[in-house]
Design a protein around this motif. Structure first.
Motif, mmCIF file in Angstrom:
data_model
loop_
_atom_site.group_PDB
_atom_site.id
_atom_site.type_symbol
_atom_site.label_atom_id
_atom_site.label_comp_id
_atom_site.label_asym_id
_atom_site.label_seq_id
_atom_site.Cartn_x
_atom_site.Cartn_y
_atom_site.Cartn_z
ATOM 1 N N PHE A 175 0.826 -1.212 0.000
ATOM 2 C CA PHE A 175 0.000 0.000 0.000
ATOM 3 C C PHE A 175 0.858 1.259 0.000
ATOM 4 C CE2 PHE A 175 -1.892 3.435 2.521
ATOM 5 C CZ PHE A 175 -2.888 3.819 1.627
ATOM 6 N N LEU A 176 1.850 1.317 0.875
ATOM 7 C CA LEU A 176 2.695 2.508 0.955
ATOM 8 C C LEU A 176 3.432 2.755 -0.358
ATOM 9 C CD1 LEU A 176 4.002 1.949 4.579
ATOM 10 C CD2 LEU A 176 2.643 3.917 3.820
ATOM 11 N N ASP A 177 3.892 1.696 -0.991
ATOM 12 C CA ASP A 177 4.574 1.850 -2.279
ATOM 13 C C ASP A 177 3.596 2.256 -3.379
ATOM 14 O OD1 ASP A 177 6.985 1.279 -1.122
ATOM 15 O OD2 ASP A 177 7.116 -0.775 -1.894
ATOM 16 N N ASN A 178 2.403 1.663 -3.393
ATOM 17 C CA ASN A 178 1.390 2.042 -4.380
ATOM 18 C C ASN A 178 0.962 3.497 -4.197
ATOM 19 O OD1 ASN A 178 1.182 -0.385 -5.845
ATOM 20 N ND2 ASN A 178 -0.203 -1.270 -4.338
ATOM 21 N N LEU A 179 0.837 3.931 -2.948
ATOM 22 C CA LEU A 179 0.482 5.322 -2.669
ATOM 23 C C LEU A 179 1.568 6.264 -3.172
ATOM 24 C CD1 LEU A 179 -1.355 7.435 -1.287
ATOM 25 C CD2 LEU A 179 -0.103 6.990 0.837
ATOM 26 N N ALA A 180 2.822 5.925 -2.914
ATOM 27 C CA ALA A 180 3.941 6.766 -3.355
ATOM 28 C C ALA A 180 3.987 6.880 -4.876
ATOM 29 C CB ALA A 180 5.256 6.198 -2.819
ATOM 30 N N ARG A 181 3.552 5.841 -5.567
ATOM 31 C CA ARG A 181 3.545 5.857 -7.041
ATOM 32 C C ARG A 181 2.232 6.390 -7.606
ATOM 33 N NH1 ARG A 181 6.053 0.584 -6.254
ATOM 34 N NH2 ARG A 181 3.989 -0.363 -6.478
ATOM 35 N N ASP A 182 1.347 6.863 -6.742
ATOM 36 C CA ASP A 182 0.036 7.361 -7.155
ATOM 37 C C ASP A 182 -0.738 6.283 -7.913
ATOM 38 O OD1 ASP A 182 -2.025 9.214 -7.311
ATOM 39 O OD2 ASP A 182 -1.295 10.097 -9.174
ATOM 40 N N GLU A 183 -0.737 5.077 -7.358
ATOM 41 C CA GLU A 183 -1.392 3.943 -8.002
ATOM 42 C C GLU A 183 -2.452 3.296 -7.108
ATOM 43 O OE1 GLU A 183 1.727 1.313 -9.260
ATOM 44 O OE2 GLU A 183 2.312 2.598 -10.948
ATOM 45 N N LEU A 184 -3.188 4.123 -6.361
ATOM 46 C CA LEU A 184 -4.246 3.569 -5.523
ATOM 47 C C LEU A 184 -5.415 3.036 -6.338
ATOM 48 C CD1 LEU A 184 -4.473 5.896 -2.373
ATOM 49 C CD2 LEU A 184 -3.089 3.844 -2.774
ATOM 50 N N TYR A 185 -5.450 3.349 -7.627
ATOM 51 C CA TYR A 185 -6.486 2.780 -8.491
ATOM 52 C C TYR A 185 -6.453 1.252 -8.485
ATOM 53 C CZ TYR A 185 -2.684 2.025 -11.833
ATOM 54 O OH TYR A 185 -1.517 1.610 -12.433
ATOM 55 N N LYS A 186 -5.320 0.688 -8.135
ATOM 56 C CA LYS A 186 -5.208 -0.772 -8.095
ATOM 57 C C LYS A 186 -6.159 -1.392 -7.072
ATOM 58 C CE LYS A 186 -0.338 -1.102 -9.512
ATOM 59 N NZ LYS A 186 1.023 -1.564 -9.093
ATOM 60 N N TYR A 187 -6.578 -0.613 -6.086
ATOM 61 C CA TYR A 187 -7.452 -1.129 -5.034
ATOM 62 C C TYR A 187 -8.935 -0.847 -5.306
ATOM 63 C CZ TYR A 187 -3.108 -1.384 -2.323
ATOM 64 O OH TYR A 187 -1.839 -1.673 -1.887
ATOM 65 N N ASP A 188 -9.225 -0.072 -6.333
ATOM 66 C CA ASP A 188 -10.595 0.422 -6.534
ATOM 67 C C ASP A 188 -11.443 -0.600 -7.286
ATOM 68 O OD1 ASP A 188 -12.925 1.819 -6.875
ATOM 69 O OD2 ASP A 188 -11.955 3.642 -7.621
#
Length: 284
Positions: A175-188
């Motif tokens: 999660f922290l790495d996805n957030l840093a890469r602006d990739e929270l769409y992966k969880y949506d």
């Protein structure tokens, strides 16, 4: 105090649809140092919004009975360490559509949603190096192949999701790495019907409801069981999670027993994130 950092900003009006009347801190401790910190530090930090209520008896049934019928509430566990901007508004939008009875956030480190996140490709395998976890260089073909999630199932008491140290650490570092890469769409996932398959328990780490949903119901000492399973089954209603309403939940008691905070830098990483997004933490 990480959860405090996310509340004042999240609770104020955005696009005219949300206004915080009150943030109520339910007190379930007799520790004099904790009580002093509550009265002298936490409550004065937001005097117009923050109030406290002393818990009485076992469970939270008494608190639900005191809810105002026409008010919308969001219940957050005290170890919520991240709230995505717009998450509360997204939950309220979904609640107002009346498709689901109780609305859940899209919770990182959740008893059933962790499986969904992994199946959607939001996870990759990590391994521990010292007090940190780093992404493995060789990515498995699917989340089940050779990863910490190899034996995970979509069940409320999945041992990987609730007890395994490597699983919870991997959840947070992904999660922290996805957030840093602006990739929270992966969880949506859009919306997720938590009762699509059957009426089973799910974690109420962050939920939204109207006071009238719960203030006249018989809620047991185990409020999670009542709200997520017993009452929806009795009423024939479904509960749903909102994919864009991402929040991060630090740890269950069983995960704390695996010494997540002592063996990793997860909590430190969330503290740094909170300070970056919302300013200095309240010291305890």
């Amino acid at each position: 105090m990480i959860v405090h950092c996310g509340l004042p900003k999240s609770a104020r009006s955005h696009e005219g649809i949300l206004f915080c009347i009150q943030v109520l801190w339910v007190v379930r401790t007799d520790d004099p140092d904790d009580l002093d910190w509550l009265q002298q530090t936490l409550l004065p930090s937001e005097p117009k919004c923050y109030k406290s209520m002393q818990s009485s008896g076992k469970g939270f049934a008494n608190h639900y009975r005191q809810l105002a019928s026409d008010t919308y509430y969001i219940k957050l566990d005290d170890d919520i360490v991240y709230i995505k901007e717009g998450a509360i508004e997204a939950m309220l939008h979904e609640k107002l559509r009346s498709r689901f009875w109780i609305i859940s956030a899209n919770v990182i480190n959740h008893s059933v949603l962790t499986f969904v996140h992994a199946a959607m490709g939001a996870m990759q395998s990590y391994h521990q190096e010292g007090e940190d976890f780093v992404a493995s260089k060789i990515k498995p073909q699917s989340f089940l192949d050779g990863s910490q999630f190899a034996n995970m199932t979509y069940k409320p008491y999945d041992m990987c999701a609730l007890r395994n140290f490597a699983c919870v650490a991997t959840c947070h570092y992904n999660f922290l790495d996805n957030l840093a890469r602006d990739e929270l769409y992966k969880y949506d996932f859009g919306t997720w019907d938590l009762n699509a398959f059957k009426y089973e328990r799910w974690s109420i780490n962050t939920i939204m409801f109207k006071g009238s949903d719960l203030n006249r119901e018989l809620i047991s000492e185990d409020d999670e069981l009542s709200i997520s399973e017993t009452l929806p089954k009795t009423k024939g209603k479904h509960c749903g999670a909102v994919g864009s309403a991402v929040v991060a939940h630090l740890a269950y008691v069983t995960q704390r027993g695996a010494k997540l905070e002592e063996r990793t830098q997860v909590l430190k990483r969330y503290e740094e994130l909170a300070e970056k997004l919302a300013g200095p933490l309240l010291l305890m």
